[in-house]
Structure formats: C-alpha cells, structure tokens
Design a protein around this motif. Structure first.
Motif, short mmCIF file in Angstrom:
data_model
loop_
_atom_site.label_atom_id
_atom_site.label_comp_id
_atom_site.label_asym_id
_atom_site.label_seq_id
_atom_site.Cartn_x
_atom_site.Cartn_y
_atom_site.Cartn_z
N VAL A 24 0.87 -1.18 0.00
CA VAL A 24 0.00 0.00 0.00
C VAL A 24 0.91 1.23 0.00
CG1 VAL A 24 -1.69 1.34 1.31
CG2 VAL A 24 -1.88 -1.15 1.22
N VAL A 25 0.69 2.11 -0.95
CA VAL A 25 1.47 3.34 -1.03
C VAL A 25 0.71 4.45 -0.31
CG1 VAL A 25 2.54 5.03 -2.56
CG2 VAL A 25 2.47 2.62 -3.22
N THR A 26 1.35 5.07 0.65
CA THR A 26 0.77 6.21 1.35
C THR A 26 1.66 7.43 1.12
OG1 THR A 26 1.97 5.84 3.41
CG2 THR A 26 -0.14 4.68 3.16
N ALA A 27 1.25 8.56 1.61
CA ALA A 27 2.05 9.78 1.46
C ALA A 27 3.40 9.63 2.13
CB ALA A 27 1.28 10.97 2.05
N ARG A 28 3.49 8.73 3.11
CA ARG A 28 4.75 8.50 3.82
C ARG A 28 5.62 7.45 3.13
NH1 ARG A 28 1.53 8.12 9.31
NH2 ARG A 28 1.06 10.30 9.58
N GLY A 29 5.12 6.85 2.06
CA GLY A 29 5.90 5.84 1.33
C GLY A 29 5.43 4.43 1.63
N THR A 30 6.08 3.46 0.96
CA THR A 30 5.65 2.07 1.11
C THR A 30 6.19 1.41 2.37
OG1 THR A 30 7.52 1.37 -0.24
CG2 THR A 30 5.43 1.70 -1.38
N SER A 32 6.47 2.85 5.44
CA SER A 32 6.06 3.52 6.67
C SER A 32 5.15 2.63 7.50
CB SER A 32 5.31 4.82 6.33
OG SER A 32 4.04 4.52 5.75
N SER A 33 5.01 2.98 8.77
CA SER A 33 4.12 2.21 9.64
C SER A 33 2.68 2.31 9.15
CB SER A 33 4.23 2.68 11.09
OG SER A 33 3.85 4.03 11.22
N LYS A 34 2.29 3.48 8.65
CA LYS A 34 0.93 3.64 8.13
C LYS A 34 0.70 2.71 6.93
CE LYS A 34 -2.55 6.90 6.75
NZ LYS A 34 -2.88 7.86 5.78
#
Length: 178
Positions: A24-30, A32-34
């Motif tokens: 999952v790609v988030t604004a914090r990158g692949t 990240s904990s999120k």
C-alpha cells in the motif's frame, strides 16, 4: 472425482493469501508504519474474501445436493479460530453449525501432533481438511506428517520442497478405501 457407485466427490484445493501486509502506497511511502498497517488490513480482507468466495461455491454444491461429498483442503494461512476458517466451515461454534457445516478433520489428531508448520519455534495449524457431513461419515483416520518439520523462520534459501506438513486422511466409501 467419481467415487465408486457414481457418487461425485467435490474437492476444493485452496491456498489463501498469506497474512503479510499487501503493498500500500501512502504519502509517507511504502515502508512507513501507516503503509504497513493499511497493508495488513487489505491482506486480511483479501484472505477473507477468498474464503467467502469458496464458501459461496460450497453453498451451490449443497443447493444441488444436500448430501454432497465435499472436501475443502489446503493452506488457509489461518488457524481454526481465524475468520477464513470459520467462514469455510460455515459456522463459528457447535450451536451455529447446521447440516451444511464442514467438519475439520485435522482437529481429530491428538493435540501434541496437531500442527502443520513451525514458525519461530511455535507449532501452528494453518493447513486444513474440512469435509461435508456425508463425507465425514466415512472418515477413518487423520495423520499430520510433521516429524522433522523445518522451522520456516530458519529455512535457508533456496527452500526446497515445502515447509508445511502434509495432512493425510483415510475414508471408507461403499466397499472401498481411498
């Protein structure tokens, strides 16, 4: 599979998604904990979706023949109490189990032998054989061949063969053992 006497045996061989986080790609990158948390949630949804799809197919088999001989087997990547296994069984506990509930044959193995993988020294049962009541009536024996099983955490690359123990079940059908 046509059994003696022309009775069909329906076999579903499953390998459900592993519980590792989906990418999952988030604004914090692949990494990240999120991203990991969301990926874990997505992975669980995918695995439960696979189990639901298989269970709905099982329901169509029972719709066509309430006494169908059905075996659902394979790597569920889930223990007996996880949602995918409960979905496939068709009930969460004895009170909820009706005539379409599948019987977990690996549960008939003595507790000390009831594991199909070793993970960091911990024995786990994530491989299963679930059968319809009609097929369970002919059950005679379940064996999990886990002697000498290698721990999947310590397995050197490349992995040769499988790190899962085979589960072998014996049935008696009209005058035949298979």
């Amino acid at each position: 599979i046509d059994l003696p006497g022309g009775v069909p045996l329906h076999v579903l061989n499953l390998h459900l998604r592993a519980p590792r986080p989906a990418p999952v790609v988030t604004a914090r990158g692949t990494g990240s904990s999120k991203s990991q948390i969301e990926g874990q949630f997505v992975a669980a949804q995918k695995r439960e979706g696979q189990a639901l799809e298989a269970r709905l197919f099982i329901e169509t088999l029972f719709d066509a023949d309430p006494d169908a001989s059905i075996a659902v087997c394979g790597d569920f990547n889930a223990d007996a109490h996880d949602a995918p296994t409960r979905l496939l069984r068709g009930g969460d506990n004895e009170r909820q189990q009706g005539p379409r509930a599948l019987v977990p044959l690996e549960a008939r193995v003595e507790p000390m032998r009831r594991y199909s993988v070793l993970h960091a020294g911990s024995p786990r049962l994530i491989d299963h054989i679930l059968v319809s009541p009609a097929l369970a009536a002919g059950w005679r024996e379940t064996v999990i061949l886990n002697d000498g099983l290698q721990d999947e955490v310590d397995a050197p690359d490349p992995i040769i063969g499988s790190l899962h123990a085979p589960i072998v079940v014996k049935f008696v059908v009209p005058s035949t053992i298979f």
